[in-house]
Design an enzyme around this catalytic site. Structure first.
Site, PDB file in Angstrom:
ATOM      1  N   HIS A  99       0.835  -1.210   0.000  1.00  0.00           N
ATOM      2  CA  HIS A  99       0.000   0.000   0.000  1.00  0.00           C
ATOM      3  C   HIS A  99       0.869   1.260   0.000  1.00  0.00           C
ATOM      4  O   HIS A  99       0.533   2.262   0.601  1.00  0.00           O
ATOM      5  CB  HIS A  99      -0.977  -0.006   1.188  1.00  0.00           C
ATOM      6  CG  HIS A  99      -2.068  -1.025   1.007  1.00  0.00           C
ATOM      7  ND1 HIS A  99      -3.178  -0.794   0.233  1.00  0.00           N
ATOM      8  CD2 HIS A  99      -2.192  -2.296   1.461  1.00  0.00           C
ATOM      9  CE1 HIS A  99      -3.956  -1.879   0.243  1.00  0.00           C
ATOM     10  NE2 HIS A  99      -3.375  -2.810   0.971  1.00  0.00           N
TER      11      HIS A  99
ATOM     12  N   ASP B 298       1.565  -4.146  -9.463  1.00  0.00           N
ATOM     13  CA  ASP B 298       1.313  -5.500  -9.968  1.00  0.00           C
ATOM     14  C   ASP B 298       1.688  -5.629 -11.439  1.00  0.00           C
ATOM     15  O   ASP B 298       2.403  -6.547 -11.845  1.00  0.00           O
ATOM     16  CB  ASP B 298      -0.164  -5.865  -9.792  1.00  0.00           C
ATOM     17  CG  ASP B 298      -0.616  -5.742  -8.352  1.00  0.00           C
ATOM     18  OD1 ASP B 298       0.254  -5.636  -7.462  1.00  0.00           O
ATOM     19  OD2 ASP B 298      -1.835  -5.751  -8.116  1.00  0.00           O
TER      20      ASP B 298
HETATM   21  C1  GLA Z   1      -3.052  -4.391  -4.949  1.00  0.00           C
HETATM   22  C2  GLA Z   1      -2.900  -3.272  -5.977  1.00  0.00           C
HETATM   23  C3  GLA Z   1      -1.465  -2.733  -5.972  1.00  0.00           C
HETATM   24  C4  GLA Z   1      -1.019  -2.374  -4.564  1.00  0.00           C
HETATM   25  C5  GLA Z   1      -1.320  -3.503  -3.577  1.00  0.00           C
HETATM   26  C6  GLA Z   1      -1.030  -3.114  -2.162  1.00  0.00           C
HETATM   27  O1  GLA Z   1      -2.286  -5.496  -5.313  1.00  0.00           O
HETATM   28  O2  GLA Z   1      -3.215  -3.727  -7.268  1.00  0.00           O
HETATM   29  O3  GLA Z   1      -1.370  -1.630  -6.851  1.00  0.00           O
HETATM   30  O4  GLA Z   1      -1.587  -1.172  -4.143  1.00  0.00           O
HETATM   31  O5  GLA Z   1      -2.660  -3.926  -3.668  1.00  0.00           O
HETATM   32  O6  GLA Z   1       0.314  -2.921  -1.965  1.00  0.00           O
END
Ligand code: GLA
Length: 389
Positions: free
Chosen positions: A35, A175
């Site tokens: 996050h 991601d």
């Molecule tokens: C999800 C979101 C990412 C990131 C994570 C928390 O995977 O897609 O962009 O914010 O949560 O780190």
């Protein structure tokens, strides 16, 4: 080979003629930096060797035909490149369709239809980015089949754009970036404010990365993800009244402590604290790894979980149980939730000789407390997307 059976299915459903491509894009696990990616901070994810396989062929008309071996009950789902909009009754095809739409928005219109069969060996909704894997895979297929001039980094940005604008999830860049830019044996130390990145080798002598999947499903859209994001935005706006910064990621712990009273609400203060401290922890963790100090890296992973549990409040009983039980096992170097939270997976570094005990003991304690079983995966760090055939 997994992909051969996906190709077989494609031929059975859609015929064997024409130019058929076979592709793969990985899933990802984030080692630390949770996050932080929508707060201008650092993340440290890596691509996995599990992911999504895709078989595709262009069509002469505008029709889209999709089939997923993970959702066989849905059968073949039809659509058209002329009518790309998110369906209310969301199914998985919103991800590939979103990417096709996003290419169009970026001036690369997909003019022809396609037949596509997918199979993912990432557990769905587990926080290992099965959706980002499908997005990057789709982008990679479009690039290869239509000759669009895009880099892997562009594929990450297009994937995120589609997820934000087409699927309505305000995710950060982590991601899609981890998946598109993955490198075997390495994690990616990414500054999400600038997209500057560095590959860091993950040399775990005599230890493995173990993913524990809570089997509690999580949908980002219906979780509190967007709420956390806006809490951080409000906290940033409050802190900007007393110090000039562009993001929470620009603050050191000391600066945060000196100015935190500008944040008027206690809950928001905790959220911002997590964003600031987690970013600093990520920087320290990568430094520790560079010095081969895996022990300190593990301690920082543990501290990350505590902060996600107490200050960011995105864990829940399932993830807390997996992590707290993991901490009890001798030979566990570090353990934390990974991904968005609210369900999904944890990531642990476990000494080789402790892996079996870990799976047995954490598995038994989890089932006794939660009432259903967790799944465990000893994973390897893999490369980004690839054309297999
Ligand atoms: C999800 C979101 C990412 C990131 C994570 C928390 O995977 O897609 O962009 O914010 O949560 O780190």
């Amino acid at each position: 080979m997994v992909w051969e059976s996906v190709l077989e299915k494609f031929k059975e459903l859609f015929g064997a003629e024409g130019e058929i491509g076979v592709y793969f894009a990985p899933g990802r696990v984030n080692m630390i930096g949770e996050h932080t990616d929508y707060n201008g901070g650092h993340v440290f994810p890596c691509a996995l060797t599990i992911g999504t396989y895709g078989v595709a062929r262009k069509r002469e008309d505008k029709k889209l035909r999709f089939y997923s071996l993970n959702f066989e009950q849905l059968g073949v789902i039809e659509s058209s490149v002329e009518n790309l909009k998110p369906e209310k009754e969301a199914d998985w095809t919103n991800y590939p369709k979103g990417v096709m739409w996003a290419f169009g928005e970026k001036g690369m219109k997909v003019e022809q239809g396609m037949d596509i069969v997918l199979f993912g060996n990432i557990p769905n909704g587990s926080g290992l980015s099965s959706s980002a894997s499908v997005e990057v895979l789709t982008g990679y297929i479009l690039k290869d089949m239509f000759g669009f001039d895009v880099t892997n980094q562009d594929l990450a940005l297009i994937g995120q754009y589609s997820e934000n604008k087409f699927n309505g999830v305000n995710c950060g860049i982590m991601d899609q970036f981890a998946i598109a830019m993955g490198k075997e044996g390495h994690a990616i130390f990414l500054d999400t404010a600038t997209l500057k990145y560095e590959y860091a080798p993950i040399k775990l002598e005599n230890a493995k990365i173990v993913i524990s999947c809570s089997n509690k499903k999580r949908g980002l859209g219906d979780s509190k993800y967007n709420e956390r994001r806006s809490e951080c935005e409000t906290a940033l706006a409050e802190i900007q009244k007393v110090i000039s910064v562009n993001s929470l990621g620009e603050l050191t712990e000391e600066q945060f402590e000196a100015h935190k009273d500008a944040i008027k609400d206690e809950v928001r203060r905790k959220r911002a604290k997590h964003a600031v401290y987690e970013n600093q922890r990520t920087i320290k963790a990568v430094e520790a790894l560079q010095k081969n100090d895996v022990k300190l890296f593990g301690e920082l992973m543990n501290a990350s979980h505590v902060s996600l549990r107490d200050d960011y409040e995105v864990t829940g009983i399932e993830l807390d149980t997996l992590v707290e039980e993991a901490w009890k096992v001798e030979g566990v170097i570090g353990s934390r939730m990974t991904g968005a939270g609210f369900g999904g997976c944890t990531v642990s570094i476990v000494k080789d000789e402790a892996v079996d005990t870990f799976i047995k003991e954490v598995g038994a304690a989890y089932e006794a407390k939660i009432g259903y079983a967790a799944d465990f995966y000893v994973v390897e760090i893999g490369d980004g997307p690839v054309k297999l055939a």
